[in-house]
Design a protein around this motif. Sequence first.
Motif, mmCIF file in Angstrom:
data_model
loop_
_atom_site.group_PDB
_atom_site.id
_atom_site.type_symbol
_atom_site.label_atom_id
_atom_site.label_comp_id
_atom_site.label_asym_id
_atom_site.label_seq_id
_atom_site.Cartn_x
_atom_site.Cartn_y
_atom_site.Cartn_z
ATOM 1 N N ASP A 34 4.706 15.300 -3.901
ATOM 2 C CA ASP A 34 5.264 14.183 -3.577
ATOM 3 C C ASP A 34 4.605 13.298 -2.553
ATOM 4 N N GLY A 35 3.595 13.915 -1.878
ATOM 5 C CA GLY A 35 2.932 13.163 -0.974
ATOM 6 C C GLY A 35 3.284 13.599 0.648
ATOM 7 N N SER A 36 4.342 14.577 0.646
ATOM 8 C CA SER A 36 4.866 14.944 2.017
ATOM 9 C C SER A 36 3.782 15.972 2.372
ATOM 10 N N PRO A 37 3.792 16.230 3.795
ATOM 11 C CA PRO A 37 2.629 17.068 4.341
ATOM 12 C C PRO A 37 2.735 18.402 4.056
ATOM 13 N N LEU A 38 1.699 19.326 3.824
ATOM 14 C CA LEU A 38 1.901 20.593 3.671
ATOM 15 C C LEU A 38 2.202 21.422 4.866
ATOM 16 N N ASP A 90 -4.223 9.630 -6.520
ATOM 17 C CA ASP A 90 -3.915 8.285 -6.848
ATOM 18 C C ASP A 90 -3.139 8.442 -8.260
ATOM 19 N N GLU A 91 -3.253 9.231 -9.169
ATOM 20 C CA GLU A 91 -2.630 9.267 -10.353
ATOM 21 C C GLU A 91 -1.249 9.558 -9.910
ATOM 22 N N ALA A 92 -0.931 10.692 -9.115
ATOM 23 C CA ALA A 92 0.281 11.036 -8.663
ATOM 24 C C ALA A 92 1.107 9.749 -8.027
ATOM 25 N N LYS A 93 0.296 9.046 -7.162
ATOM 26 C CA LYS A 93 0.977 8.054 -6.609
ATOM 27 C C LYS A 93 1.638 6.648 -7.700
ATOM 28 N N ALA A 94 0.773 6.646 -8.669
ATOM 29 C CA ALA A 94 1.117 5.380 -9.572
ATOM 30 C C ALA A 94 2.407 6.177 -10.302
ATOM 31 N N ARG A 95 2.109 7.528 -10.751
ATOM 32 C CA ARG A 95 3.484 8.058 -11.653
ATOM 33 C C ARG A 95 4.650 8.026 -10.665
ATOM 34 N N LEU A 96 4.908 8.441 -9.577
ATOM 35 C CA LEU A 96 6.097 8.355 -8.729
ATOM 36 C C LEU A 96 6.402 7.250 -8.340
ATOM 37 N N GLY A 97 5.643 6.493 -7.858
ATOM 38 C CA GLY A 97 6.059 5.132 -7.599
ATOM 39 C C GLY A 97 6.709 5.001 -6.031
ATOM 40 N N GLU A 98 7.851 4.396 -6.217
ATOM 41 C CA GLU A 98 8.593 4.699 -4.674
ATOM 42 C C GLU A 98 8.965 5.913 -4.117
ATOM 43 N N ASP A 99 9.053 7.083 -5.015
ATOM 44 C CA ASP A 99 9.465 8.243 -4.742
ATOM 45 C C ASP A 99 8.165 9.154 -4.211
ATOM 46 N N TRP A 100 7.299 8.437 -4.108
ATOM 47 C CA TRP A 100 5.739 8.900 -3.324
ATOM 48 C C TRP A 100 5.843 8.748 -1.884
ATOM 49 N N GLN A 101 6.006 9.955 -1.020
ATOM 50 C CA GLN A 101 6.008 9.626 0.374
ATOM 51 C C GLN A 101 4.631 9.369 1.036
ATOM 52 N N ASP A 102 4.363 8.438 1.556
ATOM 53 C CA ASP A 102 2.845 7.968 1.839
ATOM 54 C C ASP A 102 2.998 8.493 3.364
ATOM 55 N N HIS A 103 2.066 9.560 3.742
ATOM 56 C CA HIS A 103 1.964 9.655 5.201
ATOM 57 C C HIS A 103 0.384 9.629 5.268
#
Length: 225
Positions: A81-85, A60-73
């Motif tokens: 960055d939220g992308s799949p491993l 959740d902290e990473a999502k807040a820090r990256l904002g729109e750059d977070w890749q939500d899957h």
Amino acid sequence: MRAAAPDTFLDAASLEVTNQIVQYGWETGQSKPKTSSSEGIVPLDPDTVLVLAQHLARQDEAKARLGEDWQDHDLVFTCPDGSPLHPADVSDEFTYLVRAAGLPPITLHGLRHGAATLMLAAGVDMKVIQHILRHSSIKVTMDLYTNVAQEVAADAAQRLASAIPRQAAVHRARALGLPSLARDHNGQCSARRTSSEQNKTPGHQHRRPGARKWAARDSNPEPAG
């Protein structure tokens, strides 16, 4: 692993398996588990629940820090960055951690077998293990872990034998004047009589006062006097 409502499954100390990452050559994609039995709820122990809660807090902290750059899957475990491993990266990291810990080589899939073996050794019912491993039938589980189950059964028999108070049983036999087994100098078993038996003369029977004698040769004995 997808988790639509992580707070819900953590509160229930369980995890729902709804999808998997699959490889197409080097490329990856998401799909349903290979069989319907592979889907389902997996129970979690308290320590694992705590570790997952801490992981999701960092995510959740990473999502807040990256904002729109977070890749939500909508995945529990992701790249920074939220992308799949990628499965190969996960396997490489796992191999590194195993070596760093000084453990014998083991694959990720081998962890399933290790978990099943430990559960059997702990006395967990085979049907419960089938449910946790999400096997299609208990026959699959039995076929895979029959040898382990036999070892567990042998260990249980040994524990039972160790729990029987054998020395106390021998003392009770002696108190009743029953013969106990002893080994002679050649290691052979022989009946050993108690000291009270040895003091008896052949054919002499001790009777309590007032006891009645019975004829010995009649198939339907009557009192002899």
